[in-house]
Design a protein around this motif. Structure first.
Motif, short mmCIF file in Angstrom:
data_model
loop_
_atom_site.label_atom_id
_atom_site.label_comp_id
_atom_site.label_asym_id
_atom_site.label_seq_id
_atom_site.Cartn_x
_atom_site.Cartn_y
_atom_site.Cartn_z
N THR A 1 0.82 -1.21 0.00
CA THR A 1 0.00 0.00 0.00
C THR A 1 0.86 1.27 0.00
OG1 THR A 1 -0.20 -0.05 2.42
CG2 THR A 1 -1.94 -1.12 1.14
N ILE B 1 -7.90 7.06 -0.80
CA ILE B 1 -6.90 5.99 -0.89
C ILE B 1 -5.56 6.48 -0.34
CG2 ILE B 1 -5.49 4.67 -2.53
CD1 ILE B 1 -8.10 4.41 -4.22
N SER C 1 -3.37 5.01 2.87
CA SER C 1 -2.16 4.32 2.43
C SER C 1 -0.98 4.58 3.37
CB SER C 1 -1.80 4.76 1.01
OG SER C 1 -1.34 6.11 1.01
N PRO D 1 -12.22 2.58 -1.40
CA PRO D 1 -10.93 2.71 -0.72
C PRO D 1 -10.79 1.89 0.56
CG PRO D 1 -11.66 4.85 -1.48
CD PRO D 1 -12.81 3.91 -1.68
N LEU E 1 -8.32 -1.12 1.34
CA LEU E 1 -6.98 -1.05 1.94
C LEU E 1 -7.00 -1.48 3.40
CD1 LEU E 1 -6.57 0.65 -0.67
CD2 LEU E 1 -5.05 2.12 0.66
N ILE F 1 -5.03 -2.68 -6.42
CA ILE F 1 -6.11 -3.14 -5.54
C ILE F 1 -6.76 -4.35 -6.20
CG2 ILE F 1 -8.40 -2.52 -4.61
CD1 ILE F 1 -7.32 0.34 -4.30
#
Length: 408
Positions: free
Chosen positions: A11, A226, A230, A373, A376, A404
Motif C-alpha cells: 500500500t 486511498i 495508504s 478505498p 486497503l 487493488i
C-alpha cells in the motif's frame, strides 16, 4: 455485477491516473454548445450522464429519457422550455420520478414557459412545449440545489432580455453557481453576482471558442481517500487538474491535509502525497458548498478510526438515493456508530471494522466509489458495481492500476 475488493500486497503507492473530464463542467458546456454552436469542447466527460445529455440535446420532438441523470433533467428542462418549435416529454428512471422539479418548473413558467406535469404534480415526467421566453425577472429559494439555479443561468444569454435572478435566503451552493458564471464568462457572456442577485446579459452569438474541460474533482476524492488510507510516502499523480479550479469539490486539497495528504500542483496535474500518519482528532466540516464529497470523507474517517461531524448536507436527501440514510446503513454494517439527520452526519471514532461485508449501492455511483478505498483496510464486496459508469466508467480499471484486488 458484484465485485470483491481486497488490499494490494503493497500500500505504498507510486501511481499515475488520468481521470475523465468533469461531469459538471461537461454538461454545462454541452448546453452552451447547443445554444452557441461555435463552441468546441475538449476532454469531455465519458460518463453516462454526459452521454445522456448529448443525446437529449439532439432530440427536437418526442420522448427524452435521461435515466438517473439529475443534472440532465434540470438542464434539459430549461433548455427545451426556451426552444420555440421543440416539443418533448422529459422522463427518467423510477427514482427520477421521485426527485422534485417544481421549483425550476415554476420559475420557468414565470418566464413564459409551457410545461405540464404528466403524473404527479411537481415531479417528472413533464411535457415541454418550447416558447420564446420574454420575461426576464424571477426568484428562487437560495438554499435549493445549485442545478436549478444553473439551469436558468445557462439559458439566460439566449433569452431576449437576459435574466435577473434573485436568490431568497442564505445561498448554499456558491461554488457551483460561480462555476456556471465562470464558463459563461469564458465564452464571452457578461454577468454580475452582487448580494443575492445574479444578472446574465443577452448574447446573440459568440466567436469560435475551444474550451478544455478540467478533470472531475469529485472523482479525485476517491484517490484522496486511498492516499489517506495508504502508507506514508505514497504518491498518486492525477491529471488533468489545476489549482485555480472552478469546481467546488477542489476544496479536497485543503480538507485532506487533516488526514496527512498534501496536494502538490504541477502543470495540469496534482500529486497526492501521504506525509503524516498521526490519527487526527474528530473533525467538523461544513460541506454546504461541496456536498458530493461527503460520502468519501465519511468513509475515510471510518477507515482511519476518526470521528467526524459533517453539516450542510440537506441536498443529499434528493440525490440518486437518500445518501445520508444509505451511508448510515452501509457504514453500520461495517461496524460504525453513526447518526444522521436531514442535513448532517455524525460518526464516532471506531476501532471495529467488519470484513467480507457486501455494500449496497442504491443506483448511486458515489456509494460504490466512496466505499472502494476501504479495501486497503478490509476485504468487502460492492453490489451493482457497474453503477460507476454514471460519472466514472474507468473507475474499476483505475483501481486495478493501483494493484487493488478487484474480482467477481
Amino acid at each position: 455485477m458484484k465485485l470483491h475488493l481486497s488490499a494490494p500486497s503493497n500500500t505504498l503507492f507510486k501511481s499515475n491516473i488520468k481521470i475523465t473530464g468533469s461531469k459538471s463542467e461537461s454538461n454545462r458546456l454541452l448546453l452552451l454548445q447547443a445554444l452557441f454552436p461555435s463552441v468546441t469542447i475538449k476532454n469531455l466527460s465519458n460518463s453516462d450522464d454526459a452521454e445522456v445529455m448529448q443525446k437529449g440535446l439532439q432530440i427536437s420532438n418526442g420522448i427524452v429519457d435521461i435515466h438517473h441523470a439529475g443534472t440532465a433533467m434540470r438542464f434539459l428542462t430549461a433548455y427545451f422550455a426556451s426552444q420555440p418549435g421543440k416539443e418533448v416529454t422529459l422522463t427518467g428512471s423510477q427514482r427520477m420520478t421521485e426527485r422534485p422539479i417544481k421549483v425550476l418548473v415554476e420559475a420557468l413558467k414565470e418566464l413564459g414557459a409551457d410545461i405540464t406535469y404528466l403524473k404527479n404534480d411537481g415531479y417528472p415526467p413533464i411535457k415541454i412545449k418550447g416558447q420564446k421566453l420574454v420575461e426576464h425577472k424571477v426568484s428562487l429559494p437560495a438554499d435549493i440545489s445549485s442545478q436549478y439555479i444553473s439551469a436558468l443561468l445557462l439559458i439566460a444569454p439566449r433569452l431576449e432580455n437576459g435574466l435577473e435572478l434573485e436568490l431568497v435566503g442564505k445561498i448554499t451552493s456558491v461554488p457551483y453557481i460561480k462555476m456556471t458564471l465562470g464558463l459563461l464568462s469564458q465564452i464571452g457572456v457578461e454577468s454580475s453576482f452582487e448580494g443575492n442577485t445574479i444578472r446574465v446579459f443577452p448574447k446573440d452569438a459568440i466567436a469560435p471558442k475551444t474550451l478544455v474541460v478540467e478533470s472531475d474533482w469529485s472523482s479525485a476524492s476517491y484517490f484522496y481517500s486511498i492516499a489517506a488510507l495508504s502508507e506514508v510516502g505514497s504518491e498518486i499523480e492525477l491529471s488533468a487538474y489545476k489549482k485555480d479550479s472552478l469546481q467546488g469539490d477542489s476544496v479536497l486539497s485543503e480538507i485532506y491535509k487533516s488526514f496527512g495528504v498534501d496536494s502538490i500542483f504541477k502543470e495540469n496535474q496534482v500529486v497526492l502525497k501521504k506525509v503524516g500518519s498521526e490519527i487526527p482528532e474528530p473533525i467538523e466540516i461544513d460541506l454546504s458548498n461541496a456536498p458530493d464529497i461527503a460520502q468519501t470523507i465519511a468513509v475515510t474517517c471510518f477507515g482511519l478510526g476518526v470521528g467526524c461531524h459533517l453539516t450542510g448536507l440537506h441536498t443529499l436527501k434528493i440525490k440518486e438515493t437518500d445518501r445520508l440514510e444509505a451511508l448510515k446503513t452501509e457504514l453500520t454494517k461495517l461496524g460504525a456508530t453513526i447518526s444522521v439527520t436531514d442535513k448532517c452526519l455524525t460518526l464516532s471514532p471506531s476501532e471495529t471494522m467488519n470484513s467480507e461485508i457486501a455494500i449496497d449501492t442504491y443506483n448511486d455511483h458515489r456509494m460504490a466509489m466512496a466505499f472502494a478505498p476501504l479495501a486497503l483496510k478490509t476485504s468487502l464486496f460492492i453490489n451493482d458495481a457497474e453503477v460507476v459508469s454514471k460519472s466514472y466508467p474507468d473507475f474499476w480499471n483505475d483501481m486495478k492500476a493501483l494493484k487493488i484486488k478487484v474480482g467477481k
